[in-house]
Design an enzyme around this catalytic site. Structure first.
Site, PDB file in Angstrom:
ATOM      1  N   GLU A 254     -13.116   1.652  12.456  1.00  0.00           N
ATOM      2  CA  GLU A 254     -14.408   1.197  11.909  1.00  0.00           C
ATOM      3  C   GLU A 254     -14.828  -0.128  12.545  1.00  0.00           C
ATOM      4  OE1 GLU A 254     -16.619   2.542   9.529  1.00  0.00           O
ATOM      5  OE2 GLU A 254     -15.477   4.375   9.818  1.00  0.00           O
TER       6      GLU A 254
ATOM      7  N   GLY B 224       0.817  -1.221   0.000  1.00  0.00           N
ATOM      8  CA  GLY B 224       0.000   0.000   0.000  1.00  0.00           C
ATOM      9  C   GLY B 224       0.841   1.258   0.000  1.00  0.00           C
TER      10      GLY B 224
ATOM     11  N   SER C 104      -8.522  -0.727  12.041  1.00  0.00           N
ATOM     12  CA  SER C 104      -9.316   0.502  11.889  1.00  0.00           C
ATOM     13  C   SER C 104     -10.345   0.685  12.995  1.00  0.00           C
ATOM     14  CB  SER C 104     -10.046   0.432  10.541  1.00  0.00           C
ATOM     15  OG  SER C 104     -11.067   1.399  10.481  1.00  0.00           O
TER      16      SER C 104
ATOM     17  N   LEU D 171      -0.267  -2.064   4.777  1.00  0.00           N
ATOM     18  CA  LEU D 171      -1.205  -0.938   4.651  1.00  0.00           C
ATOM     19  C   LEU D 171      -2.168  -1.123   3.485  1.00  0.00           C
ATOM     20  CD1 LEU D 171       1.274   2.057   5.141  1.00  0.00           C
ATOM     21  CD2 LEU D 171       0.214   0.597   6.859  1.00  0.00           C
TER      22      LEU D 171
ATOM     23  N   TYR E 124     -16.366  -3.622   4.882  1.00  0.00           N
ATOM     24  CA  TYR E 124     -14.986  -3.183   5.139  1.00  0.00           C
ATOM     25  C   TYR E 124     -14.585  -3.491   6.575  1.00  0.00           C
ATOM     26  CZ  TYR E 124     -11.236   0.111   6.359  1.00  0.00           C
ATOM     27  OH  TYR E 124     -10.073   0.679   6.848  1.00  0.00           O
TER      28      TYR E 124
ATOM     29  N   ALA F 147      -5.151  -2.219   1.158  1.00  0.00           N
ATOM     30  CA  ALA F 147      -6.530  -2.640   1.425  1.00  0.00           C
ATOM     31  C   ALA F 147      -7.456  -2.001   0.405  1.00  0.00           C
ATOM     32  CB  ALA F 147      -6.967  -2.196   2.820  1.00  0.00           C
ATOM     33  N   GLN F 148      -8.651  -2.574   0.249  1.00  0.00           N
ATOM     34  CA  GLN F 148      -9.762  -1.825  -0.333  1.00  0.00           C
ATOM     35  C   GLN F 148     -10.257  -1.031   0.870  1.00  0.00           C
ATOM     36  OE1 GLN F 148     -12.293   0.213  -1.123  1.00  0.00           O
ATOM     37  NE2 GLN F 148     -13.676  -1.319  -0.256  1.00  0.00           N
TER      38      GLN F 148
ATOM     39  N   ARG G 130      -4.956  12.509   1.160  1.00  0.00           N
ATOM     40  CA  ARG G 130      -6.117  11.642   1.383  1.00  0.00           C
ATOM     41  C   ARG G 130      -6.865  11.444   0.063  1.00  0.00           C
ATOM     42  NH1 ARG G 130      -8.536   7.638   4.372  1.00  0.00           N
ATOM     43  NH2 ARG G 130      -9.950   8.460   5.958  1.00  0.00           N
TER      44      ARG G 130
HETATM   45  P1  NDP Z   1      -5.412   4.227   0.661  1.00  0.00           P
HETATM   46  O1  NDP Z   1      -6.728   3.840   0.122  1.00  0.00           O
HETATM   47  O2  NDP Z   1      -4.881   5.595   0.382  1.00  0.00           O
HETATM   48  O3  NDP Z   1      -4.304   3.182   0.119  1.00  0.00           O
HETATM   49  C1  NDP Z   1      -4.604   1.827  -0.060  1.00  0.00           C
HETATM   50  C2  NDP Z   1      -3.410   1.154  -0.706  1.00  0.00           C
HETATM   51  O4  NDP Z   1      -3.706  -0.240  -0.905  1.00  0.00           O
HETATM   52  C3  NDP Z   1      -3.038   1.706  -2.088  1.00  0.00           C
HETATM   53  O5  NDP Z   1      -1.630   1.765  -2.184  1.00  0.00           O
HETATM   54  C4  NDP Z   1      -3.588   0.650  -3.033  1.00  0.00           C
HETATM   55  O6  NDP Z   1      -2.917   0.577  -4.261  1.00  0.00           O
HETATM   56  C5  NDP Z   1      -3.292  -0.603  -2.213  1.00  0.00           C
HETATM   57  N1  NDP Z   1      -4.030  -1.777  -2.672  1.00  0.00           N
HETATM   58  C6  NDP Z   1      -5.367  -1.940  -2.804  1.00  0.00           C
HETATM   59  N2  NDP Z   1      -5.661  -3.173  -3.250  1.00  0.00           N
HETATM   60  C7  NDP Z   1      -4.482  -3.830  -3.400  1.00  0.00           C
HETATM   61  C8  NDP Z   1      -4.115  -5.124  -3.825  1.00  0.00           C
HETATM   62  N3  NDP Z   1      -5.027  -6.026  -4.191  1.00  0.00           N
HETATM   63  N4  NDP Z   1      -2.805  -5.456  -3.834  1.00  0.00           N
HETATM   64  C9  NDP Z   1      -1.867  -4.553  -3.480  1.00  0.00           C
HETATM   65  N5  NDP Z   1      -2.148  -3.298  -3.078  1.00  0.00           N
HETATM   66  C10 NDP Z   1      -3.429  -2.948  -3.040  1.00  0.00           C
HETATM   67  O7  NDP Z   1      -5.428   3.960   2.239  1.00  0.00           O
HETATM   68  P2  NDP Z   1      -4.724   4.787   3.447  1.00  0.00           P
HETATM   69  O8  NDP Z   1      -3.315   5.057   3.088  1.00  0.00           O
HETATM   70  O9  NDP Z   1      -5.615   5.894   3.855  1.00  0.00           O
HETATM   71  O10 NDP Z   1      -4.799   3.714   4.620  1.00  0.00           O
HETATM   72  C11 NDP Z   1      -3.762   2.745   4.793  1.00  0.00           C
HETATM   73  C12 NDP Z   1      -4.351   1.534   5.504  1.00  0.00           C
HETATM   74  O11 NDP Z   1      -4.842   1.928   6.783  1.00  0.00           O
HETATM   75  C13 NDP Z   1      -5.512   0.878   4.787  1.00  0.00           C
HETATM   76  O12 NDP Z   1      -5.431  -0.514   5.025  1.00  0.00           O
HETATM   77  C14 NDP Z   1      -6.738   1.456   5.481  1.00  0.00           C
HETATM   78  O13 NDP Z   1      -7.845   0.598   5.383  1.00  0.00           O
HETATM   79  C15 NDP Z   1      -6.211   1.570   6.905  1.00  0.00           C
HETATM   80  N6  NDP Z   1      -6.827   2.597   7.727  1.00  0.00           N
HETATM   81  C16 NDP Z   1      -6.881   3.888   7.270  1.00  0.00           C
HETATM   82  C17 NDP Z   1      -7.432   4.879   8.043  1.00  0.00           C
HETATM   83  C18 NDP Z   1      -7.460   6.294   7.572  1.00  0.00           C
HETATM   84  O14 NDP Z   1      -8.159   7.091   8.191  1.00  0.00           O
HETATM   85  N7  NDP Z   1      -6.723   6.657   6.529  1.00  0.00           N
HETATM   86  C19 NDP Z   1      -7.991   4.592   9.380  1.00  0.00           C
HETATM   87  C20 NDP Z   1      -7.785   3.214   9.808  1.00  0.00           C
HETATM   88  C21 NDP Z   1      -7.230   2.264   8.982  1.00  0.00           C
HETATM   89  P3  NDP Z   1      -3.398   1.464  -5.556  1.00  0.00           P
HETATM   90  O15 NDP Z   1      -2.671   2.776  -5.436  1.00  0.00           O
HETATM   91  O16 NDP Z   1      -2.944   0.643  -6.701  1.00  0.00           O
HETATM   92  O17 NDP Z   1      -4.896   1.627  -5.462  1.00  0.00           O
HETATM   93  P1  GDP Z   2     -14.979   6.425   7.151  1.00  0.00           P
HETATM   94  O1  GDP Z   2     -15.113   6.805   8.589  1.00  0.00           O
HETATM   95  O2  GDP Z   2     -13.817   5.519   6.900  1.00  0.00           O
HETATM   96  O3  GDP Z   2     -16.215   5.905   6.527  1.00  0.00           O
HETATM   97  O4  GDP Z   2     -14.521   7.784   6.390  1.00  0.00           O
HETATM   98  P2  GDP Z   2     -15.309   8.758   5.382  1.00  0.00           P
HETATM   99  O5  GDP Z   2     -14.471   9.987   5.291  1.00  0.00           O
HETATM  100  O6  GDP Z   2     -15.620   8.066   4.099  1.00  0.00           O
HETATM  101  O7  GDP Z   2     -16.691   9.058   6.106  1.00  0.00           O
HETATM  102  C1  GDP Z   2     -16.756   9.669   7.368  1.00  0.00           C
HETATM  103  C2  GDP Z   2     -18.208   9.995   7.694  1.00  0.00           C
HETATM  104  O8  GDP Z   2     -18.657  11.060   6.848  1.00  0.00           O
HETATM  105  C3  GDP Z   2     -19.186   8.836   7.505  1.00  0.00           C
HETATM  106  O9  GDP Z   2     -20.042   8.783   8.614  1.00  0.00           O
HETATM  107  C4  GDP Z   2     -19.962   9.235   6.264  1.00  0.00           C
HETATM  108  O10 GDP Z   2     -21.332   8.752   6.226  1.00  0.00           O
HETATM  109  C5  GDP Z   2     -19.961  10.753   6.413  1.00  0.00           C
HETATM  110  N1  GDP Z   2     -20.243  11.450   5.142  1.00  0.00           N
HETATM  111  C6  GDP Z   2     -21.234  12.360   4.930  1.00  0.00           C
HETATM  112  N2  GDP Z   2     -21.210  12.757   3.651  1.00  0.00           N
HETATM  113  C7  GDP Z   2     -20.240  12.071   3.026  1.00  0.00           C
HETATM  114  C8  GDP Z   2     -19.752  12.061   1.677  1.00  0.00           C
HETATM  115  O11 GDP Z   2     -20.250  12.746   0.797  1.00  0.00           O
HETATM  116  N3  GDP Z   2     -18.694  11.250   1.415  1.00  0.00           N
HETATM  117  C9  GDP Z   2     -18.108  10.473   2.384  1.00  0.00           C
HETATM  118  N4  GDP Z   2     -17.059   9.713   2.061  1.00  0.00           N
HETATM  119  N5  GDP Z   2     -18.561  10.449   3.659  1.00  0.00           N
HETATM  120  C10 GDP Z   2     -19.603  11.245   3.982  1.00  0.00           C
END
Ligand code: NDP
Ligand code: GDP
Length: 325
Positions: free
Chosen positions: A130, A9, A128, A83, A152, A85-86, A187
């Protein structure tokens, strides 16, 4: 000799900030990248931070267990940060099976690769907040029971318990960071903070007039990704692997976060915000609020960047991006 870190990731938000952090500490950083037809843009976040030339990108995919074992055997990392993930909750209802395969089984594949090919390596799992979902306690700590509310979150819970289980079954140094939402100018645009800061910047520049959101009563404990990747590294420097909540201890509604963004550019939120019921989720996580006491006590970690500064940085970055176009 410098330490080697392998990051899955690496092209995501956290992967980019973690790479910069580890390079600064003298690590050799290997980043796993999945093949796509857009190779030229996959590293845009690394380029934004000016480190694209400093990391070694290696081709692999979380879904390919055999290839992961070979990769870990070749790199022989000291530390592995899973890191990848979908990572978008809303998409997990549209693609639940893929989310399960990547976010849940993908993590298991990485654990298996570490167990098989580098059992001495230290492992970090990106868990997470979540997972708390329908919260069972008003403030969530490592002791709070989980109640996932999306495919998720269900997948992340599997990966979290797989990490705990591999630690207990095979004595792996495997830690799980239960991170609350963290944001930055890097982000993904689909997440609410970045959607808001990009939308506000567009309105300010006259490129748009309104911003459509869903449930603005939802509350999140938002921090800065830069602070949170430091906590990941700290977990792997401990003698004993463990699980930690990483949060700020402050929760804010989407509405108030949005108001901060509009106020930063002297606009009134009420003049531009539209509620779109189509953006509501099938099941909502209404409120998250973390207690980072353990991370503070055991890791010496505290967040340094507050929500107002975070949102201001994001709005300014989006203004600059849009102005450049
Ligand atoms: P992003 O969505 O920005 O990044 C996800 C990464 O996973 C990307 O590099 C993506 O690659 C890669 N990826 C997805 N599918 C695959 C696959 N099949 N094989 C290899 N790589 C893959 O996430 P963040 O950086 O925000 O978050 C990092 C991690 O932390 C994630 O696991 C997320 O769920 C977790 N997390 C994030 C939080 C947050 O607030 N940001 C909070 C708690 C947990 P590509 O660029 O090709 O899409
Ligand atoms: P999450 O906590 O990982 O789901 O992070 P998000 O940033 O996607 O969403 C945070 C919160 O914002 C959730 O409760 C959503 O329902 C709320 N939200 C309200 N409007 C929106 C929107 O237009 N897009 C997203 N992504 N979230 C929204």
């Amino acid at each position: 000799m410098s330490k080697k870190a392998l990051i899955t990731g690496i092209t995501g938000q956290d992967g980019a900030y973690l790479s910069a952090f580890l390079l600064d500490k003298g690590y050799e950083v290997y980043g796993m990248v999945r093949r796509s037809s857009h190779a030229g843009v996959a590293d845009h976040r690394l380029r934004w931070l000016g480190i694209a030339g400093d990391v070694r990108l290696v081709d692999c995919n979380l879904l390919d267990a055999a290839a992961l074992i070979r990769l870990v055997a070749e790199v022989k990392p000291d530390e592995v940060y899973n890191l990848a993930a979908q990572s978008f909750v809303a998409t997990s209802w549209a693609q639940p099976s893929l989310t399960g395969q990547v976010t849940a089984l993908g993590a298991l594949n990485v654990l298996e690769a570490v167990r098989t090919a580098a059992p001495e390596a230290r492992f970090y799992q990106a868990s997470s907040s979540e997972m708390y979902g329908l919260i069972q306690e008003p403030v969530q700590s490592e002791q709070t029971p989980f109640y996932p509310r999306s495919p998720y979150a269900v997948a992340k819970l599997f990966a979290h318990w797989a990490t705990v289980n591999y630690r207990e079954s095979f004595s792996l140094h495997a830690s799980s960071g239960i991170l609350f939402n963290h944001e930055s100018p890097l982000r993904g645009i689909e997440f609410v903070t970045r959607k808001v800061t990009d939308g506000v910047a567009r309105i300010k520049l006259g490129l748009s007039t309104e911003l459509a959101l869903g449930n603005i009563d939802a509350k999140r404990d938002w921090g800065h990704a830069k602070d949170y990747v430091r906590a990941m590294w700290l977990m792997l420097q401990q003698d004993v692997a463990d699980d930690y909540v990483v949060a700020t201890g402050r929760t804010t509604t989407v509405r108030d976060m949005c108001a901060i963004a509009f106020a930063h550019v002297d606009l009134k939120m009420e003049d531009h915000l539209r509620i779109d019921p189509a953006l509501y989720r099938p099941a909502e996580v209404e409120v998250l609020l973390g207690n980072p006491a353990k991370a503070k006590e055991k890791l010496g970690w505290t967040p340094e960047i507050g929500l107002e500064l975070l949102i201001a940085e994001m709005v300014d970055a989006d203004l600059a991006r849009l102005a450049k176009r």
